[in-house]
Design a protein around this motif. Structure first.
Motif, PDB file in Angstrom:
ATOM      1  N   GLU A   9     -41.016  41.252  30.029  1.00 31.38           N
ATOM      2  CA  GLU A   9     -42.324  41.597  30.595  1.00 31.38           C
ATOM      3  C   GLU A   9     -43.436  41.128  29.659  1.00 31.38           C
ATOM      4  O   GLU A   9     -44.470  40.629  30.106  1.00 31.38           O
ATOM      5  N   PHE A  10     -43.208  41.271  28.357  1.00 30.36           N
ATOM      6  CA  PHE A  10     -44.192  40.821  27.376  1.00 30.36           C
ATOM      7  C   PHE A  10     -44.365  39.305  27.427  1.00 30.36           C
ATOM      8  O   PHE A  10     -45.495  38.793  27.394  1.00 30.36           O
ATOM      9  N   ARG A  54     -47.462  28.224  29.798  1.00 32.33           N
ATOM     10  CA  ARG A  54     -46.016  28.398  29.925  1.00 32.33           C
ATOM     11  C   ARG A  54     -45.335  28.669  28.593  1.00 32.33           C
ATOM     12  O   ARG A  54     -44.200  29.151  28.558  1.00 32.33           O
ATOM     13  N   CYS A  55     -45.974  28.345  27.494  1.00 27.91           N
ATOM     14  CA  CYS A  55     -45.354  28.468  26.164  1.00 27.91           C
ATOM     15  C   CYS A  55     -45.040  29.929  25.854  1.00 27.91           C
ATOM     16  O   CYS A  55     -45.892  30.811  26.011  1.00 27.91           O
ATOM     17  N   ILE A  56     -43.805  30.190  25.386  1.00 25.75           N
ATOM     18  CA  ILE A  56     -43.404  31.542  25.015  1.00 25.75           C
ATOM     19  C   ILE A  56     -43.357  31.708  23.493  1.00 25.75           C
ATOM     20  O   ILE A  56     -42.813  32.677  22.986  1.00 25.75           O
ATOM     21  N   GLN A  57     -43.900  30.738  22.760  1.00 20.87           N
ATOM     22  CA  GLN A  57     -44.069  30.815  21.300  1.00 20.87           C
ATOM     23  C   GLN A  57     -42.748  30.990  20.552  1.00 20.87           C
ATOM     24  O   GLN A  57     -42.639  31.737  19.583  1.00 20.87           O
ATOM     25  N   CYS A 110     -35.393  31.579  21.220  1.00 17.54           N
ATOM     26  CA  CYS A 110     -35.739  30.799  20.032  1.00 17.54           C
ATOM     27  C   CYS A 110     -34.514  30.276  19.292  1.00 17.54           C
ATOM     28  O   CYS A 110     -34.609  29.290  18.554  1.00 17.54           O
ATOM     29  N   TYR A 111     -33.362  30.897  19.459  1.00 14.30           N
ATOM     30  CA  TYR A 111     -32.161  30.505  18.712  1.00 14.30           C
ATOM     31  C   TYR A 111     -31.622  29.160  19.188  1.00 14.30           C
ATOM     32  O   TYR A 111     -31.565  28.883  20.389  1.00 14.30           O
ATOM     33  N   HIS A 112     -31.215  28.337  18.229  1.00 18.50           N
ATOM     34  CA  HIS A 112     -30.529  27.079  18.526  1.00 18.50           C
ATOM     35  C   HIS A 112     -29.508  26.844  17.418  1.00 18.50           C
ATOM     36  O   HIS A 112     -29.834  26.979  16.226  1.00 18.50           O
ATOM     37  N   MET A 128     -30.420  24.742  14.283  1.00 23.37           N
ATOM     38  CA  MET A 128     -31.578  25.074  13.455  1.00 23.37           C
ATOM     39  C   MET A 128     -31.412  26.456  12.835  1.00 23.37           C
ATOM     40  O   MET A 128     -30.660  27.284  13.339  1.00 23.37           O
ATOM     41  N   GLU A 129     -32.130  26.678  11.745  1.00 21.16           N
ATOM     42  CA  GLU A 129     -32.078  27.973  11.077  1.00 21.16           C
ATOM     43  C   GLU A 129     -32.639  29.056  12.001  1.00 21.16           C
ATOM     44  O   GLU A 129     -33.667  28.864  12.646  1.00 21.16           O
ATOM     45  N   PRO A 130     -31.965  30.203  12.111  1.00 21.94           N
ATOM     46  CA  PRO A 130     -32.453  31.283  12.985  1.00 21.94           C
ATOM     47  C   PRO A 130     -33.725  31.916  12.431  1.00 21.94           C
ATOM     48  O   PRO A 130     -33.898  32.020  11.214  1.00 21.94           O
ATOM     49  N   VAL A 131     -34.605  32.324  13.337  1.00 15.08           N
ATOM     50  CA  VAL A 131     -35.865  32.937  12.912  1.00 15.08           C
ATOM     51  C   VAL A 131     -36.134  34.280  13.598  1.00 15.08           C
ATOM     52  O   VAL A 131     -36.960  35.057  13.142  1.00 15.08           O
ATOM     53  N   GLY A 132     -35.456  34.566  14.704  1.00 16.17           N
ATOM     54  CA  GLY A 132     -35.636  35.845  15.390  1.00 16.17           C
ATOM     55  C   GLY A 132     -37.036  36.047  15.928  1.00 16.17           C
ATOM     56  O   GLY A 132     -37.569  37.154  15.869  1.00 16.17           O
ATOM     57  N   MET A 133     -37.646  35.001  16.467  1.00 15.58           N
ATOM     58  CA  MET A 133     -39.033  35.084  16.909  1.00 15.58           C
ATOM     59  C   MET A 133     -39.194  35.714  18.284  1.00 15.58           C
ATOM     60  O   MET A 133     -40.137  36.456  18.528  1.00 15.58           O
ATOM     61  N   CYS A 134     -38.283  35.417  19.202  1.00 11.74           N
ATOM     62  CA  CYS A 134     -38.494  35.861  20.586  1.00 11.74           C
ATOM     63  C   CYS A 134     -38.027  37.291  20.819  1.00 11.74           C
ATOM     64  O   CYS A 134     -38.442  37.920  21.797  1.00 11.74           O
ATOM     65  N   ARG A 135     -37.143  37.823  19.974  1.00 12.65           N
ATOM     66  CA  ARG A 135     -36.600  39.197  20.043  1.00 12.65           C
ATOM     67  C   ARG A 135     -35.753  39.438  21.290  1.00 12.65           C
ATOM     68  O   ARG A 135     -35.419  40.579  21.604  1.00 12.65           O
TER      69      ARG A 135
END
Length: 253
Positions: free
Chosen positions: A113-114, A172-175, A37-39, A42-49
């Motif tokens: 895996e998740f 395919r989307c990993i949100q 998710c990091y780019h 853009m502002e970081p959000v820590g969504m994918c962990r």
């Protein structure tokens, strides 16, 4: 002149400006902490962990405000009970970061895996195949096999048109929300968003006509997997068949 901060990452010291994120500080040492998710734009959000790391900080003596020292005269380091995201955590003086421990490796394996629980694993026909971070990081850090059987996966209708140009493969989307954040934060045209929750979460468009944005083509490039593809390029060529060329237009060939 920004204040400089010195920290240690995997036993190597690095000095970076105050406010630098751990994931960027690691790059100064040639260490690539895996992210989805990091780019940097853009502002970081820590969504994918995916960027979880073990972080320790110097123990401070409350009476003096100075770091507590061990018998060797070095600051005592106290690690957090849980892992932290390197893409949202700024550096601090004396910080110690470990990103190659067994604890971190297990976390990365679990996260992958998740993410793959409902992924179609259709790499041979995916337009992102050959330049896909999910593919690369699964090979480097992921499990050898999934504990989920095919029938337990979440199945969606394939090839949904978000607009005239962009197609969506929801499986395919990993949100990671890169596309949603790009449209709202960078392009300033929030015409797509998330809908539903959990495994039913999907990208939808709120504009009429669908995905009506001058920058819709850029979202296919910023997507780290093959969830978003352009109608004119879909199944047209493989990444290794392309020749890079300088351009200001993401639609030019």
């Amino acid at each position: 002149m920004p204040k400089l901060v010195t920290l240690t990452i995997d036993g190597q010291q690095v000095t970076v400006p105050e406010g630098t994120l751990i994931v960027d500080a690691a790059k100064k040492l040639g260490i690539d902490i895996p992210v989805f998710c990091y780019h940097p734009k853009m502002e970081p959000v820590g969504m994918c962990r995916m960027c979880l790391v073990d972080i320790g900080r110097p123990m401070i003596d409350r009476s003096t405000g100075q770091p507590q020292l061990d018998e060797n005269g070095k600051p005592k380091i106290q690690f957090a009970p849980k892992l932290d995201t390197a893409c949202t955590t700024p550096v601090s003086p004396g910080m110690v970061v470990v990103q190659n421990s067994d604890k971190v490796k297990v976390a990365r394996k679990d996260i992958l895996e998740f993410l793959l629980t409902s992924h179609p694993l259709d790499c041979p026909i995916c337009d992102k195949g050959g330049e896909c971070p999910l593919q690369n990081l699964t090979m480097g850090f992921g499990p050898g096999k999934s504990r989920f059987i095919y029938d337990e996966k979440k199945h969606f209708e394939k090839r949904i048109p978000l607009g005239e140009l962009v197609w969506l493969d929801r499986e395919r989307c990993i949100q990671c929300a890169r596309c949603v954040r790009f449209q709202s934060d960078v392009a300033g045209d929030a015409v797509i968003s998330f809908y539903e929750r959990g495994r039913s979460l999907e990208i939808v468009t709120y504009s009429e006509p669908g995905f009506d944005s001058y920058f819709s083509g850029n979202t296919t490039d910023i997507c780290p997997v093959g969830a978003l593809t352009t109608a004119d390029f879909r199944f047209g060529a493989r990444p290794w068949e392309m020749k890079p060329a300088a351009s200001i237009c993401s639609h030019c060939r």
